[in-house]
Scaffold this active site. Sequence first.
Site, short mmCIF file in Angstrom:
data_model
loop_
_atom_site.label_atom_id
_atom_site.label_comp_id
_atom_site.label_asym_id
_atom_site.label_seq_id
_atom_site.Cartn_x
_atom_site.Cartn_y
_atom_site.Cartn_z
N HIS B 215 0.81 -1.22 0.00
CA HIS B 215 0.00 0.00 0.00
C HIS B 215 0.85 1.27 0.00
O HIS B 215 0.32 2.35 -0.18
CB HIS B 215 -1.00 -0.03 1.17
CG HIS B 215 -2.17 -0.93 0.91
ND1 HIS B 215 -3.47 -0.58 1.16
CD2 HIS B 215 -2.22 -2.17 0.37
CE1 HIS B 215 -4.27 -1.57 0.81
NE2 HIS B 215 -3.54 -2.55 0.34
N SER B 219 -0.47 -1.17 -6.10
CA SER B 219 -0.21 -2.33 -6.95
C SER B 219 0.53 -1.92 -8.21
O SER B 219 0.32 -0.83 -8.74
CB SER B 219 -1.53 -2.99 -7.35
OG SER B 219 -2.18 -3.50 -6.22
N LYS B 243 -14.61 -7.53 -8.22
CA LYS B 243 -13.79 -8.35 -9.12
C LYS B 243 -13.13 -9.48 -8.33
O LYS B 243 -13.08 -10.63 -8.79
CB LYS B 243 -12.74 -7.47 -9.80
CG LYS B 243 -12.06 -8.15 -10.97
CD LYS B 243 -11.29 -7.16 -11.83
CE LYS B 243 -10.60 -7.88 -12.97
NZ LYS B 243 -9.97 -6.97 -13.91
N ASP B 244 -12.64 -9.16 -7.14
CA ASP B 244 -12.03 -10.20 -6.29
C ASP B 244 -13.07 -11.22 -5.84
O ASP B 244 -12.78 -12.42 -5.74
CB ASP B 244 -11.36 -9.57 -5.05
CG ASP B 244 -9.99 -8.97 -5.38
OD1 ASP B 244 -9.54 -9.14 -6.53
OD2 ASP B 244 -9.38 -8.35 -4.49
N GLU B 287 4.83 -33.71 -1.71
CA GLU B 287 3.63 -33.19 -2.34
C GLU B 287 4.02 -32.46 -3.63
O GLU B 287 5.15 -31.99 -3.76
CB GLU B 287 2.92 -32.22 -1.39
CG GLU B 287 2.35 -32.90 -0.16
CD GLU B 287 0.98 -33.51 -0.41
OE1 GLU B 287 0.92 -34.63 -0.95
OE2 GLU B 287 -0.02 -32.88 -0.07
#
Lengths: 264, 426
Positions: B215, B219, B243-244, B287
């Site tokens: 922040h 971004s 959107k998220d 894994e």
Amino acid sequence: MAPERRWRSPEMLKHVFAAMALSTVLLAPVLVRAADEIPLPRQEWSFEGVFGTYDLASLQRGFQVYKEVCSVCHPVKHLYFRNLAEIGYNEDEVKAIAAGYQVTDGPNDEGQMYQRPGRPSDPVPGPFPNDQAARAANNGALPPDQSLIVKARPGGPNYVYAILTGYKEAPEGFKMLEGMNYNEFFAGHQIAMPPPLSDNSVTFADGTPATVPQMAHDVTSFLTWAAEPNLDDRHRIGFKVIMFLIVAAGVFYAAKRKIWAPIH
Amino acid sequence: MADTRPGATARIIRWIDYRLPFVQFLNHELNEYPTPRNLSYWWNFGSLSGIMLVVMIVTGIMLATQYTPSADLAFDSVERIMRDVNYGWLLRYLHMNGGSMFFAIVYIHLFRGLYYGSYKTPRELLWIIGVIILLLLVATAFMGYVLPWGQMSYWAATVITNLFSAIPVIGPGIVTFLWGGFTVGDPTLHRFYALHYLLPFVIVAIVLLHLVALHRHGSNNPLGIDQKGPQDTIPFHPYYTIKDLFGLTVFLLIYAFFVFYAPNFLGEPDNYIPANPMQTPNHIVPEWYLLPYYAILRSITFPILFISSKLAGVILAFSSIFILFFLPWLDTSPVRSARFRPIYKRVFWLLVIDVIALGWVGANPPEGIVVTVGQIATLYYFIHMLILFPLIGKLERPLPLPSSISAAVQSGGARLSGAGAPLAKP
């Protein structure tokens, strides 16, 4: 219409390719491992697929096969008699099945262990008191616990079915060790377990002919249930969850388009 | 009854904010927070990984209330959760598959950062904090995998802790110290459980730092150019919250598919066999999300100068992550986004293919062609990081950058009137 156009751009195609590539990473270990084993014959299982559920009649027949054949050597450590209510036995039947077993309890007030008939709250007792006793009675081999066997083998139910039906005469020149049996699907082809099933090993109460494939199918179904008793619930809840999410995704996508409309 | 006089809530919030600017903070960071207007769906994976962290902690705490971290009881206690705890199977499958989902998301997030140059100035520390989170995730996931105390749990723990024995002189002592004994056993399980419970909270703290750093300058974006004013940004809410949210729902569909219809697809059947120190499984594999590191580890089959092959493998496997710390300085190009870097844009995919190849190598027994592919892929990984990154930056002639985000959106994207104007909240 901005989104449609973006799908056609080379950059977006590359993004799709990237997603495919990453999913390949996800799948790679499984795909690779499947290749170096003899393909297992695929069976039709009622519990496969999105709507798959257990066939209770088959599970009960399978339990009978387990009880009368397999349980001579193999324990089902994670099963309790009370669990049998889930495959369609009523309370009295479960009590009667449990009472047919002797279980060790105690110590009592005199400090002695004692035998008593089983109760629904007891785990199903195994054939041997410990692994050493099991080995001593089986030529040194340890009959594995069956309650998770379907989840503990690659191929799951198809593998268990294949082992049960995969006994053959050893091919010419194949060197067998003393006391071993030839099985097509067992790693190394030499298995300590003698062929467990032969036609009419058991007599089914519902009149189903007790052929080897039938018994193998039923007991494998039973063992699948023993390994994954919540499969019916899982499939049912999963369907609702996925339906809900599809609707939610549609609603959110529409909301997103509307909110973003002034910007596009 | 609550006080319904108009303005009551507002007055309470004002009272609190005057003393502790909490609501103000949330408003500033999650509501008004100016975000580049051109973020693609590849920018969903940051918030998705945050959500997965919460999912893992919540399901993990619930499992912990029923799990017994003792070598004799751990395996059976997991089966009790699966069979007798109400919806225990759901919690356990959510947690088990959640680990895989978490890594898938984090890896996409990481490769997005690589493609769009999100590690470049002024976001170097943001990137470094991210790499620290990755290291902690790997450690947490590894220790979590040991807890069910199946065959693969036990042998993975044995193989991985044994790596430290490659360190000269003090190595064997370190291994005994890690185990709390002379083999992987009860004390090992206890401490892994304690750490598996602790580390996620450390990760939460570092994720908060990641967000503070994010922040600070906001971004990055697909164009990789700085925000030059309010016309380049939109408020986080409602544009990116919706959107998220849509992205989250699509992700949950994939997650739910695995949990409900293929819960053991990503796992190893061997882990449903209780741990047996007397019997080594035929193939010990980690894994899927650790396979590339495992491949690098095994690909050094020869000693390098005075370093034993085992130690060299360990050093390279760890370096494959540690090298990411230096990426902001290894990449010499001043342009962030691969969109404007004609050479890097293509070479980027070689790294993706290389990592996939390493994953394939890690999944297979190290024989024949697998070893060769592993060695080439390992060599390429380090060439890519240490040689190609600096070199391409120097040789490449970047395409001209757009003058601003809003200018690019206007000419290249939708051409609606007012697309360049600052946006008020609807």
